[in-house]
Write a protein that holds these residues in place. Sequence first.
Motif, PDB file in Angstrom:
ATOM      1  N   LEU A  46      22.763  44.937 -59.534  1.00 17.72           N
ATOM      2  CA  LEU A  46      24.028  45.638 -59.807  1.00 17.72           C
ATOM      3  C   LEU A  46      25.245  44.804 -59.411  1.00 17.72           C
ATOM      4  O   LEU A  46      26.366  45.070 -59.845  1.00 17.72           O
ATOM      5  N   GLU A  47      25.025  43.784 -58.586  1.00 20.83           N
ATOM      6  CA  GLU A  47      26.151  42.944 -58.151  1.00 20.83           C
ATOM      7  C   GLU A  47      26.188  41.613 -58.890  1.00 20.83           C
ATOM      8  O   GLU A  47      27.143  40.851 -58.757  1.00 20.83           O
ATOM      9  N   ASP A  48      25.165  41.311 -59.657  1.00 22.84           N
ATOM     10  CA  ASP A  48      25.042  39.996 -60.286  1.00 22.84           C
ATOM     11  C   ASP A  48      25.786  39.949 -61.615  1.00 22.84           C
ATOM     12  O   ASP A  48      25.614  40.837 -62.462  1.00 22.84           O
ATOM     13  N   SER A  49      26.611  38.892 -61.810  1.00 24.74           N
ATOM     14  CA  SER A  49      27.456  38.839 -63.012  1.00 24.74           C
ATOM     15  C   SER A  49      26.632  38.803 -64.306  1.00 24.74           C
ATOM     16  O   SER A  49      27.049  39.331 -65.331  1.00 24.74           O
ATOM     17  N   TYR A  50      25.422  38.209 -64.272  1.00 27.77           N
ATOM     18  CA  TYR A  50      24.583  38.168 -65.484  1.00 27.77           C
ATOM     19  C   TYR A  50      24.360  39.587 -66.004  1.00 27.77           C
ATOM     20  O   TYR A  50      24.521  39.881 -67.193  1.00 27.77           O
ATOM     21  N   PHE A  51      24.008  40.502 -65.099  1.00 28.64           N
ATOM     22  CA  PHE A  51      23.690  41.873 -65.507  1.00 28.64           C
ATOM     23  C   PHE A  51      24.965  42.670 -65.786  1.00 28.64           C
ATOM     24  O   PHE A  51      25.017  43.453 -66.726  1.00 28.64           O
ATOM     25  N   ILE A  52      26.015  42.411 -64.989  1.00 29.61           N
ATOM     26  CA  ILE A  52      27.275  43.148 -65.182  1.00 29.61           C
ATOM     27  C   ILE A  52      27.869  42.808 -66.544  1.00 29.61           C
ATOM     28  O   ILE A  52      28.226  43.693 -67.321  1.00 29.61           O
ATOM     29  N   GLU A  53      27.938  41.497 -66.863  1.00 34.22           N
ATOM     30  CA  GLU A  53      28.544  41.080 -68.146  1.00 34.22           C
ATOM     31  C   GLU A  53      27.791  41.638 -69.344  1.00 34.22           C
ATOM     32  O   GLU A  53      28.376  41.976 -70.362  1.00 34.22           O
ATOM     33  N   ARG A  54      26.476  41.749 -69.239  1.00 34.69           N
ATOM     34  CA  ARG A  54      25.671  42.253 -70.367  1.00 34.69           C
ATOM     35  C   ARG A  54      25.488  43.761 -70.317  1.00 34.69           C
ATOM     36  O   ARG A  54      24.742  44.335 -71.103  1.00 34.69           O
ATOM     37  N   LYS A  55      26.158  44.400 -69.381  1.00 37.75           N
ATOM     38  CA  LYS A  55      26.049  45.851 -69.197  1.00 37.75           C
ATOM     39  C   LYS A  55      24.595  46.288 -69.035  1.00 37.75           C
ATOM     40  O   LYS A  55      24.122  47.228 -69.692  1.00 37.75           O
ATOM     41  N   PRO A  82      15.444  36.661 -55.233  1.00 37.42           N
ATOM     42  CA  PRO A  82      16.390  35.687 -55.801  1.00 37.42           C
ATOM     43  C   PRO A  82      15.729  34.730 -56.797  1.00 37.42           C
ATOM     44  O   PRO A  82      16.264  34.485 -57.884  1.00 37.42           O
ATOM     45  N   SER A  83      14.549  34.209 -56.471  1.00 39.38           N
ATOM     46  CA  SER A  83      13.908  33.260 -57.400  1.00 39.38           C
ATOM     47  C   SER A  83      13.469  34.001 -58.671  1.00 39.38           C
ATOM     48  O   SER A  83      13.514  33.451 -59.773  1.00 39.38           O
ATOM     49  N   TYR A  84      13.079  35.254 -58.524  1.00 38.91           N
ATOM     50  CA  TYR A  84      12.663  36.051 -59.688  1.00 38.91           C
ATOM     51  C   TYR A  84      13.857  36.267 -60.629  1.00 38.91           C
ATOM     52  O   TYR A  84      13.762  36.110 -61.839  1.00 38.91           O
ATOM     53  N   ILE A  85      15.002  36.578 -60.017  1.00 40.30           N
ATOM     54  CA  ILE A  85      16.220  36.817 -60.819  1.00 40.30           C
ATOM     55  C   ILE A  85      16.625  35.531 -61.534  1.00 40.30           C
ATOM     56  O   ILE A  85      17.055  35.558 -62.697  1.00 40.30           O
ATOM     57  N   GLU A  86      16.475  34.408 -60.859  1.00 36.38           N
ATOM     58  CA  GLU A  86      16.830  33.123 -61.506  1.00 36.38           C
ATOM     59  C   GLU A  86      15.989  32.892 -62.753  1.00 36.38           C
ATOM     60  O   GLU A  86      16.479  32.446 -63.784  1.00 36.38           O
ATOM     61  N   ARG A  87      14.709  33.229 -62.657  1.00 41.84           N
ATOM     62  CA  ARG A  87      13.832  33.042 -63.823  1.00 41.84           C
ATOM     63  C   ARG A  87      14.228  34.000 -64.946  1.00 41.84           C
ATOM     64  O   ARG A  87      14.150  33.646 -66.128  1.00 41.84           O
ATOM     65  N   ILE A  88      14.672  35.178 -64.597  1.00 37.81           N
ATOM     66  CA  ILE A  88      15.129  36.126 -65.633  1.00 37.81           C
ATOM     67  C   ILE A  88      16.357  35.550 -66.334  1.00 37.81           C
ATOM     68  O   ILE A  88      16.461  35.562 -67.558  1.00 37.81           O
ATOM     69  N   LYS A  89      17.279  34.993 -65.544  1.00 37.43           N
ATOM     70  CA  LYS A  89      18.508  34.430 -66.122  1.00 37.43           C
ATOM     71  C   LYS A  89      18.196  33.237 -67.019  1.00 37.43           C
ATOM     72  O   LYS A  89      18.913  32.971 -67.979  1.00 37.43           O
ATOM     73  N   LYS A  90      17.136  32.524 -66.685  1.00 36.35           N
ATOM     74  CA  LYS A  90      16.745  31.390 -67.542  1.00 36.35           C
ATOM     75  C   LYS A  90      16.090  31.878 -68.825  1.00 36.35           C
ATOM     76  O   LYS A  90      15.840  31.113 -69.743  1.00 36.35           O
ATOM     77  N   GLY A  91      15.792  33.179 -68.885  1.00 35.95           N
ATOM     78  CA  GLY A  91      15.201  33.752 -70.093  1.00 35.95           C
ATOM     79  C   GLY A  91      13.680  33.756 -70.097  1.00 35.95           C
ATOM     80  O   GLY A  91      13.061  33.959 -71.138  1.00 35.95           O
TER      81      GLY A  91
END
Length: 434
Positions: free
Chosen positions: A349-358, A288-297
């Motif tokens: 696969l369930e996270d909206s960040y990745f779903i919205e950006r395909k 989860p913390s890793y994914i948050e850092r990805i979302k922050k760019g």
Amino acid sequence: MSNHTVTITDNATGKSMICPVKMGTHGHPVIDCQALPKELGMFTFDPAFVTTASCESAITFIDGDKGILLYRGYPIEQLAEQSSFIEVCYLLLYGELPTPPQLEEFTWSVKKYTLLHEGLLGFYRGFRHDAHPMAMLVGIVGALSGYYHDSLDIKDPEHRHRSALRLVAKMPTIAANSYRYIMGRPFSYPRNDLDYVHNFMNMTFSIPSEPYVFNETAIRALEIIMILHADHEQNASTSTVRLAGSSQAHPFSCAAAGIATLWGPAHGGANEAVIRMLQEIAHPKNIPSYIERIKKGDFRLMGFGHRVYKNYDPRAKIIRESCHRLLTELNAEHLPLFETAMELERIALEDSYFIERKLYPNVDFYSGIILSALGFPLNMFTVMFAVSRTIGWVAQWMEMMDEPNMRIARPRQLYTGAAQRNYIPMSQRQTLKS
Ligand code: ACO
């Protein structure tokens, strides 16, 4: 012949030219603007060839928006499920699926070239023990041009064919021995009683002191990876092979150029990056913390997203199943690396960040995991890609060499350097002030 055309008008001079529009079997139409310099005195500007069709080809078709990949018209899903790597080699090389006698003959014509000249083994010994196996591959495949003088006339179709078979046959032997060299194991020799993939695994992992036991799920997982990587139309390494080949260089040198291009992390190296990322995450609890850092760019999720496939990489669907099957079979799902990978896949696969950006998992996400589970070290991943892609390079090279009007490839440029000026004698030059 279609009468679809595009008119290009030069607003500065008012001159225009009519360009024919060519239609392929599938895919975007292309504007044939070869007469542009003659008609309007201009070139096109297309850095990285993003909108340029560099050749006509009947081998592979990709529709990135729809997630389609066809080899000679056959969907990759059907080939991965029903075919073998050697049959796919035949298909890519000759354009049709073989009959049983044709496949048998082809298989033997490849097998008879699997051995390396003993002199080539000396090349390995020139490398440091910690050399990257891709460096060995570039050198040793290029060195093949110094052997096999019976088939070096690239104007002779029979010689071209023999060189193509030699490349496909010798790549597993060269790759396996590069692994053995870095591991300090004795060189191994091909076993022609085995098929292509079994022989490759045996050459790579067998040791002289005991028989090698094959795991058929592992063999099939590797065979699927090889089928999926066999060709991908005009990608960077294939374009390099064609460009080198257009100068009438020998196919072994062209393949060495392709291997050098594939080595780059922007091309063949992403599966390695996936494993490095999984090692860095170390445990599913850190995801989860890793994914948050990805979302922050901060960085990207390696093995996710694709430049061409904006729907879903069709290869990823196939390899995903194979990956899950292999991990279950090897009882490896609970090893931290693979547990992390599967949890990462689920969360992303369930996270909206990745779903919205395909952003779906791509083929590298799973191939990295599979190769790691099979026991290949990280630096062998791109080597495995090269072994699989050799047939694509060879088929594309053969197709180009068969063209009656084949010419040396020579792109143009937009020159932005200094305007013409006169040489200044040394005594009159002044130091430039910054
Ligand atoms: N992780 C997180 N975010 C991503 C990722 C990713 N892997 N890929 C793209 N994005 C985001 C971008 O930040 C961007 O977000 P924004 O719209 O909020 O700015 C959006 O998705 C679109 O990204 P682009 O850069 O336009 O996508 P592009 O098509 O140029 O990139 C690429 C494709 C290079 C493959 C990219 O997805 C990536 O870097 N993936 C990770 C590396 C990887 O797995 N490469 C292997 C590719 S498969 C192959 O070569 C066989």
